[in-house]
Design a protein around this motif. Sequence first.
Motif, PDB file in Angstrom:
ATOM      1  N   LEU A  92     -33.301   1.747  23.722  1.00 45.46           N
ATOM      2  CA  LEU A  92     -33.721   1.264  22.397  1.00 45.46           C
ATOM      3  C   LEU A  92     -33.816   2.407  21.394  1.00 45.46           C
ATOM      4  O   LEU A  92     -33.346   2.301  20.248  1.00 45.46           O
ATOM      5  CB  LEU A  92     -35.056   0.534  22.513  1.00 45.46           C
ATOM      6  N   TYR A 134     -29.837  -0.779  22.545  1.00 39.87           N
ATOM      7  CA  TYR A 134     -30.559  -1.935  23.085  1.00 39.87           C
ATOM      8  C   TYR A 134     -31.331  -2.585  21.950  1.00 39.87           C
ATOM      9  O   TYR A 134     -31.721  -1.924  20.975  1.00 39.87           O
ATOM     10  CB  TYR A 134     -31.513  -1.481  24.191  1.00 39.87           C
ATOM     11  N   HIS A 135     -31.536  -3.902  22.073  1.00 44.25           N
ATOM     12  CA  HIS A 135     -32.314  -4.633  21.065  1.00 44.25           C
ATOM     13  C   HIS A 135     -33.483  -5.329  21.756  1.00 44.25           C
ATOM     14  O   HIS A 135     -33.315  -5.901  22.836  1.00 44.25           O
ATOM     15  CB  HIS A 135     -31.439  -5.671  20.362  1.00 44.25           C
ATOM     16  N   PRO A 136     -34.670  -5.305  21.145  1.00 44.57           N
ATOM     17  CA  PRO A 136     -35.849  -5.916  21.779  1.00 44.57           C
ATOM     18  C   PRO A 136     -35.663  -7.384  22.140  1.00 44.57           C
ATOM     19  O   PRO A 136     -36.281  -7.880  23.092  1.00 44.57           O
ATOM     20  CB  PRO A 136     -36.956  -5.743  20.726  1.00 44.57           C
ATOM     21  N   ASN A 137     -34.820  -8.109  21.391  1.00 42.92           N
ATOM     22  CA  ASN A 137     -34.598  -9.518  21.697  1.00 42.92           C
ATOM     23  C   ASN A 137     -33.980  -9.732  23.074  1.00 42.92           C
ATOM     24  O   ASN A 137     -34.071 -10.820  23.656  1.00 42.92           O
ATOM     25  CB  ASN A 137     -33.697 -10.155  20.633  1.00 42.92           C
ATOM     26  N   TYR A 147     -35.031   0.557  29.298  1.00 43.89           N
ATOM     27  CA  TYR A 147     -34.760  -0.198  28.075  1.00 43.89           C
ATOM     28  C   TYR A 147     -35.358   0.506  26.863  1.00 43.89           C
ATOM     29  O   TYR A 147     -34.769   0.519  25.777  1.00 43.89           O
ATOM     30  CB  TYR A 147     -35.311  -1.620  28.200  1.00 43.89           C
ATOM     31  N   GLY A 167     -30.461   3.387  20.098  1.00 43.02           N
ATOM     32  CA  GLY A 167     -29.666   2.365  19.427  1.00 43.02           C
ATOM     33  C   GLY A 167     -28.743   1.561  20.315  1.00 43.02           C
ATOM     34  O   GLY A 167     -27.833   0.881  19.812  1.00 43.02           O
TER      35      GLY A 167
END
Length: 355
Positions: A30, A35-38, A26, A33
Amino acid sequence: MNYIRGFNGLRAFSVFFVVSTHIGLYEFLLKRGFYHPNLDVLFSGNTGVQVFFTLSGFLITLILLKEYNKKGSISLKNFYIRRFLRLLPPLIILLCLVSIFMFLKLIPRSFLGLIMSATYTYNFIPLKFYTGELGHTWSLAVEEQFYFLWPMALLVFATTRKRFYVIGAAIGLCIAAAFILRNLSVTNGGEIFPLDSLYTVDRWLFPAIAPIMIGALAASLILAPGNRLLLNFKDKIWPLAAFLFFYVLPVFLPAFLLPVQAIIQSLGIALLLIWIYYNQQSSLCNFLEIKWINYLGKISYGIYIYQGFFLRTGPGESAIMVQYFPYNLLCTILAAIVSYEIIEKPVLKFKTKFA
């Protein structure tokens, strides 16, 4: 119903979340670009453990209550022997492996950590004694503490109503602990420290046991006299929609409710487990029973145990090659397969003597 179709598939996806987190997948996505931490709340290793916990509470309670309903009692001796036969062999191998590499000073030493892992108390370890190779054994500790206490609770509280009260009380304590422990402070060496700066308080028995108790609640509902779950879950879509709602809801929670994220998601997972239980011939179960997914679920315990040594809790500097990608991933899978085929399967045959 001895074998429940689909559950091995859930184990496979759960351990995939854990491995993906610890291998740094992950983080890699991330930075590029993708993947999003949320999304961590949906796919992280902690979420994978919550699925394991909910499933464990469901299955163990189902087994224990069926035994009680059939025999009028629960053999604590047989239950504990079956659990140790299932859990101990891979853990012993891990602890021996970690001990050797600690002795050779190739990984950080933590003799207290070894003792607490071996005695299933690692969820209470002070952070200063924490090591990546043993860090994952906190979840084994929580499960083993549940295994020790829950059969006795079912015997003491011998009616369905009393058992529901106990489960409700346990979940209530978990909610209270999730909020209170994060705000406690302790004095150490004349200085005041937040308790969660010295311990990972979210891994203490309370609140960590909440997903297990929610799984236990789901199994208790299934075996409750006069339950109408079959009518409400068989061939119905709403439980799957409810599962998705509760599973995704933590993404949108305000920060002050994050301590109960695991409880909210586990409610959704429990609904999914009940739905799978009553829809064994569904397309979802057929998908989860695909051979390679099913096999990954069978060896998922070994994968979880051995990834702790090879993957630790994420990429980082190491003195040994097998802790670097791709060797760490290959070694994890290979160790799990060898352990399952050569050690675990033969040992598990003895479980039938303690049925």
